[in-house]
Design a protein around this motif. Structure first.
Motif, PDB file in Angstrom:
ATOM      1  N   VAL A  15      -9.769  -5.342 -14.390  1.00 21.83           N
ATOM      2  CA  VAL A  15      -8.988  -5.800 -13.235  1.00 21.83           C
ATOM      3  C   VAL A  15      -7.609  -6.281 -13.682  1.00 21.83           C
ATOM      4  CG1 VAL A  15      -8.845  -7.589 -11.461  1.00 21.83           C
ATOM      5  CG2 VAL A  15     -10.965  -6.304 -11.766  1.00 21.83           C
ATOM      6  N   VAL A  16      -7.553  -7.054 -14.752  1.00 15.57           N
ATOM      7  CA  VAL A  16      -6.260  -7.544 -15.244  1.00 15.57           C
ATOM      8  C   VAL A  16      -5.390  -6.375 -15.699  1.00 15.57           C
ATOM      9  CG1 VAL A  16      -5.174  -8.892 -17.089  1.00 15.57           C
ATOM     10  CG2 VAL A  16      -7.124  -9.830 -15.851  1.00 15.57           C
ATOM     11  N   PHE A  17      -5.987  -5.426 -16.398  1.00 15.62           N
ATOM     12  CA  PHE A  17      -5.246  -4.239 -16.838  1.00 15.62           C
ATOM     13  C   PHE A  17      -4.715  -3.460 -15.637  1.00 15.62           C
ATOM     14  CE2 PHE A  17      -5.338   0.341 -17.801  1.00 15.62           C
ATOM     15  CZ  PHE A  17      -4.396   0.382 -18.829  1.00 15.62           C
ATOM     16  N   PHE A  18      -5.553  -3.287 -14.612  1.00 16.46           N
ATOM     17  CA  PHE A  18      -5.158  -2.566 -13.398  1.00 16.46           C
ATOM     18  C   PHE A  18      -4.018  -3.291 -12.688  1.00 16.46           C
ATOM     19  CE2 PHE A  18      -6.078  -1.325  -8.873  1.00 16.46           C
ATOM     20  CZ  PHE A  18      -5.769   0.013  -9.011  1.00 16.46           C
ATOM     21  N   ASP A  24       1.234  -1.857  -7.497  1.00 16.37           N
ATOM     22  CA  ASP A  24       1.287  -1.322  -6.122  1.00 16.37           C
ATOM     23  C   ASP A  24      -0.088  -0.822  -5.673  1.00 16.37           C
ATOM     24  OD1 ASP A  24       3.985  -1.862  -5.838  1.00 16.37           O
ATOM     25  OD2 ASP A  24       4.590   0.129  -6.557  1.00 16.37           O
ATOM     26  N   ASP A  25      -0.754  -0.086  -6.548  1.00 16.63           N
ATOM     27  CA  ASP A  25      -2.092   0.401  -6.219  1.00 16.63           C
ATOM     28  C   ASP A  25      -3.075  -0.752  -6.058  1.00 16.63           C
ATOM     29  OD1 ASP A  25      -1.248   3.020  -6.241  1.00 16.63           O
ATOM     30  OD2 ASP A  25      -1.824   3.351  -8.332  1.00 16.63           O
ATOM     31  N   ALA A  27      -2.359  -3.770  -5.026  1.00 12.69           N
ATOM     32  CA  ALA A  27      -2.060  -4.415  -3.746  1.00 12.69           C
ATOM     33  C   ALA A  27      -2.625  -3.603  -2.586  1.00 12.69           C
ATOM     34  CB  ALA A  27      -0.555  -4.588  -3.588  1.00 12.69           C
ATOM     35  N   HIS A  28      -2.511  -2.286  -2.656  1.00  8.28           N
ATOM     36  CA  HIS A  28      -3.068  -1.433  -1.601  1.00  8.28           C
ATOM     37  C   HIS A  28      -4.597  -1.536  -1.566  1.00  8.28           C
ATOM     38  CE1 HIS A  28       0.640   0.389  -0.308  1.00  8.28           C
ATOM     39  NE2 HIS A  28       0.953   0.691  -1.571  1.00  8.28           N
ATOM     40  N   THR A  29      -5.207  -1.637  -2.722  1.00  9.36           N
ATOM     41  CA  THR A  29      -6.661  -1.773  -2.789  1.00  9.36           C
ATOM     42  C   THR A  29      -7.114  -3.075  -2.150  1.00  9.36           C
ATOM     43  OG1 THR A  29      -6.728  -0.466  -4.814  1.00  9.36           O
ATOM     44  CG2 THR A  29      -8.629  -1.850  -4.361  1.00  9.36           C
ATOM     45  N   VAL A  30      -6.426  -4.163  -2.475  1.00  6.87           N
ATOM     46  CA  VAL A  30      -6.783  -5.464  -1.906  1.00  6.87           C
ATOM     47  C   VAL A  30      -6.540  -5.460  -0.397  1.00  6.87           C
ATOM     48  CG1 VAL A  30      -6.183  -7.916  -1.877  1.00  6.87           C
ATOM     49  CG2 VAL A  30      -6.433  -6.727  -4.052  1.00  6.87           C
ATOM     50  N   ARG A  31      -5.415  -4.930   0.029  1.00  9.98           N
ATOM     51  CA  ARG A  31      -5.122  -4.882   1.463  1.00  9.98           C
ATOM     52  C   ARG A  31      -6.161  -4.042   2.200  1.00  9.98           C
ATOM     53  NH1 ARG A  31       0.476  -4.870   4.169  1.00  9.98           N
ATOM     54  NH2 ARG A  31       0.097  -6.982   3.483  1.00  9.98           N
ATOM     55  N   GLY A  32      -6.566  -2.930   1.623  1.00  6.06           N
ATOM     56  CA  GLY A  32      -7.595  -2.096   2.243  1.00  6.06           C
ATOM     57  C   GLY A  32      -8.924  -2.828   2.359  1.00  6.06           C
TER      58      GLY A  32
END
Length: 52
Positions: A15-18, A24-25, A27-32
Motif C-alpha cells: 500500500v505504501v509503495f502504491f 493518482d491511481d 486516490a481514484h481507488t480510495v474514491r471508488g
C-alpha cells in the motif's frame, strides 16, 4: 502466527509503495471504494424506508 504477520506487513508495504509510486491511481481507488460504500448505504436506507 508468523504467516499472518508476514502477510500483514507485506500488505502494508504494498500500500505504501502504491501510494508513493502512483498517487493518482491510489486516490481514484480510495474514491471508488468510498463511492461504493455510499451507494450501498443509500440503497440500504431506501430499502429500510420502503419497509415502513
Amino acid at each position: 502466527m508468523q504467516g499472518k504477520k508476514v502477510l500483514k506487513w507485506s500488505a502494508i508495504i504494498f500500500v505504501v509503495f502504491f501510494l508513493f509510486t502512483r498517487p493518482d491511481d491510489a486516490a481514484h481507488t480510495v474514491r471508488g471504494a468510498i463511492d461504493s460504500m455510499y451507494t450501498a448505504a443509500d440503497s440500504l436506507a431506501q430499502f429500510v424506508s420502503h419497509l415502513s
